[in-house]
Every structure is written in structure tokens, then in C-alpha cells.
Enzyme design. Sequence first.
Site, short mmCIF file in Angstrom:
data_model
loop_
_atom_site.label_atom_id
_atom_site.label_comp_id
_atom_site.label_asym_id
_atom_site.label_seq_id
_atom_site.Cartn_x
_atom_site.Cartn_y
_atom_site.Cartn_z
N GLU A 188 -9.77 -2.14 5.42
CA GLU A 188 -10.39 -1.86 6.70
C GLU A 188 -11.63 -2.75 6.90
O GLU A 188 -12.18 -3.27 5.92
CB GLU A 188 -10.82 -0.39 6.74
CG GLU A 188 -9.68 0.59 6.49
CD GLU A 188 -8.80 0.84 7.71
OE1 GLU A 188 -8.59 -0.11 8.51
OE2 GLU A 188 -8.31 1.96 7.86
N HIS A 225 -7.19 -5.03 10.17
CA HIS A 225 -6.92 -4.79 8.75
C HIS A 225 -5.63 -5.46 8.29
O HIS A 225 -4.71 -5.68 9.08
CB HIS A 225 -6.98 -3.29 8.39
CG HIS A 225 -5.81 -2.47 8.84
ND1 HIS A 225 -5.91 -1.12 9.12
CD2 HIS A 225 -4.50 -2.77 9.03
CE1 HIS A 225 -4.73 -0.65 9.45
NE2 HIS A 225 -3.85 -1.62 9.41
N ASN A 246 -7.45 -3.07 14.22
CA ASN A 246 -8.85 -3.34 13.87
C ASN A 246 -8.97 -4.55 12.94
O ASN A 246 -10.02 -4.80 12.37
CB ASN A 246 -9.48 -2.10 13.22
CG ASN A 246 -8.76 -1.70 11.93
OD1 ASN A 246 -7.84 -2.38 11.50
ND2 ASN A 246 -9.19 -0.61 11.33
N ASP A 265 0.81 -1.21 0.00
CA ASP A 265 0.00 0.00 0.00
C ASP A 265 0.85 1.27 0.00
O ASP A 265 2.07 1.21 0.18
CB ASP A 265 -0.97 0.00 1.20
CG ASP A 265 -0.33 -0.50 2.49
OD1 ASP A 265 0.91 -0.51 2.57
OD2 ASP A 265 -1.06 -0.89 3.40
C1 F6R Z 1 1.53 -1.62 6.19
C2 F6R Z 1 0.17 -2.09 6.25
C3 F6R Z 1 -0.62 -2.17 7.53
C4 F6R Z 1 0.22 -2.56 8.74
C5 F6R Z 1 -0.64 -2.61 10.00
C6 F6R Z 1 0.17 -2.90 11.24
O1 F6R Z 1 2.00 -1.63 4.86
O2 F6R Z 1 -0.37 -2.39 5.24
O3 F6R Z 1 -1.64 -3.11 7.35
O4 F6R Z 1 0.84 -3.79 8.52
O5 F6R Z 1 -1.32 -1.41 10.17
O6 F6R Z 1 0.99 -1.81 11.48
P1 F6R Z 1 2.13 -1.86 12.61
O7 F6R Z 1 3.09 -2.90 12.18
O8 F6R Z 1 2.74 -0.48 12.59
O9 F6R Z 1 1.44 -2.18 13.88
#
Ligand code: F6R
Length: 241
Positions: free
Chosen positions: A141, A136, A134, A67
Site C-alpha cells: 500500500e 498498490h 491507490n 499475496d
Molecule cells: C492481487 C493483487 C492486487 C491486485 C490489484 C488490482 O493479487 O495483489 O494488487 O492486482 O488490487 O486488482 P483488480 O485487478 O481486481 O483491479
Amino acid sequence: MKIYKEKDYEALSQKAASIIASQVILKPECVLGLATGSSPVGTYRQLVEWYKKGILDFSQVTSVNLDEYKGLPKENDQSYYYFMHDHLFDHVNIKASYLPDGTKEDSDSECTRYEEQIRSLGGVDLQLLGLGHNGHIGFNEPADIFPDITHCVDLQESTIQANKRFFDSIDDVPRQAYTMGIGTIMRAKKILLVVNGEGKADTVRNAFFGPVTPQVPASILQFHPDVTLVADEAALSKCPL
Ligand code: F6R
């Protein structure tokens, strides 16, 4: 699903890096799907170290990222382009790396182009994922459906709150992002999920020991034939293991 329960963040990073290293050694011309965020930072650190020691060679590896924030140029230090270069690409000899282009205004054409890019590379061999609080994965989401292909999303308030720590003010957090779809992720041959910390223990249990529902996007991974979860003891503390 294979679950590796590791003592702490350092140990899980080592394990995740060794799984990625095995992929690169077994298929040097592989396509790696990569993630940003705090979870994979230790994994990238370990991969860089092994590259510098001459243990790993990325010269035939291509990568695609999950992303990118919409509206952030590459040089913005909060863009995922910047993150990936800072933590990995600038330190190893990777052949080519691709991310969605956050500066492209036309969401439909950028998302179609990126999905096509992934397809033209022959798909992803190993997709690395983190897990949002959450539930995701990528920026998919909680929703009423599982989106299939790369698309533009409106970030949820909880995600904006979780990510504000990286920005000067909450107003600077982008409100939209381009992300691979759940289908794009599910088409990867292998999935490697890294999760740490007690704060995600409920989410891990809901995603992997609860019903499969688009309200917990990661729960779809229960249907993937080759998923490895590498987590620390704290993140697995609420799982019936
Ligand atoms: C990052 C992504 C997100 C993260 C997720 C966890 O490219 O797509 O899905 O993997 O938000 O983030 P952290 O590792 O910062 O807790």
C-alpha cells in the site's frame, strides 16, 4: 518500459496471455509469479483455453503468488488460494504452485518462510501484476518506504472498500494480508502488468509518468529493466503517449 495499448479487456487479456505463453515455451521450467483480482481473469481464461487445445504445457512450470489474505483458509471462496485454483490451477497441468498460507498466525515466520520459498526456487522469471486504484502492487500500500521482502500488511480503507464487492459484508473483508515485498517483486526478471478501465487512468499516469515515490508503490517499476504494461485504451487515456 514496453507499453501495449489494446482496444479492450478481451484484447489485453489475449496479449498478456501470449506474453506468458512465450515465457512458458521459451523456458518450460520457469517460475511464474501470479496475481489475483479481476484484471488477470481473462488472461487465465485464455491460458486455460490454449492448454486445453494442446498449445501450452505447464508440466514443468512452478508458480508463486503475490499475496494472500491473513486469516482466510484455503477453502474460503474469497481466499486467493481458492481464486487461483478456480481460475487456473485446477484447469492446467501446472507442476507446483505456492501462495503464502493465510492461516498461519505467526506473521514473521510465515513471511520469512515464503520469501525463502521463492529464493529456493531461484526467483521469479515473469511476474504478473495488477494495479490497485491507490497505486498498490501486491498488497504494498502507499507508504513512506518501499518494503523489501514478504511481510504482513494492514489493508488500507480504500483497498477494503475496493474489495468488499467480493464479500457478503464489509465486516467480512480481512484487515490484513501477507504480500511479497516491493523488493521481492523487483527481483523478478520480467514484469508484466495488466490494467484496464477508465477508473485506473489517473493511477496509470501517476505510476508511470510521475515521480517514483512509495506513495505510489507501482512507480518503482520505472526502475525495473524489463517491464511490459498491457492496458486498454481507457486505462491509458490520461497518459502522454
Ligand atoms: C492481487 C493483487 C492486487 C491486485 C490489484 C488490482 O493479487 O495483489 O494488487 O492486482 O488490487 O486488482 P483488480 O485487478 O481486481 O483491479
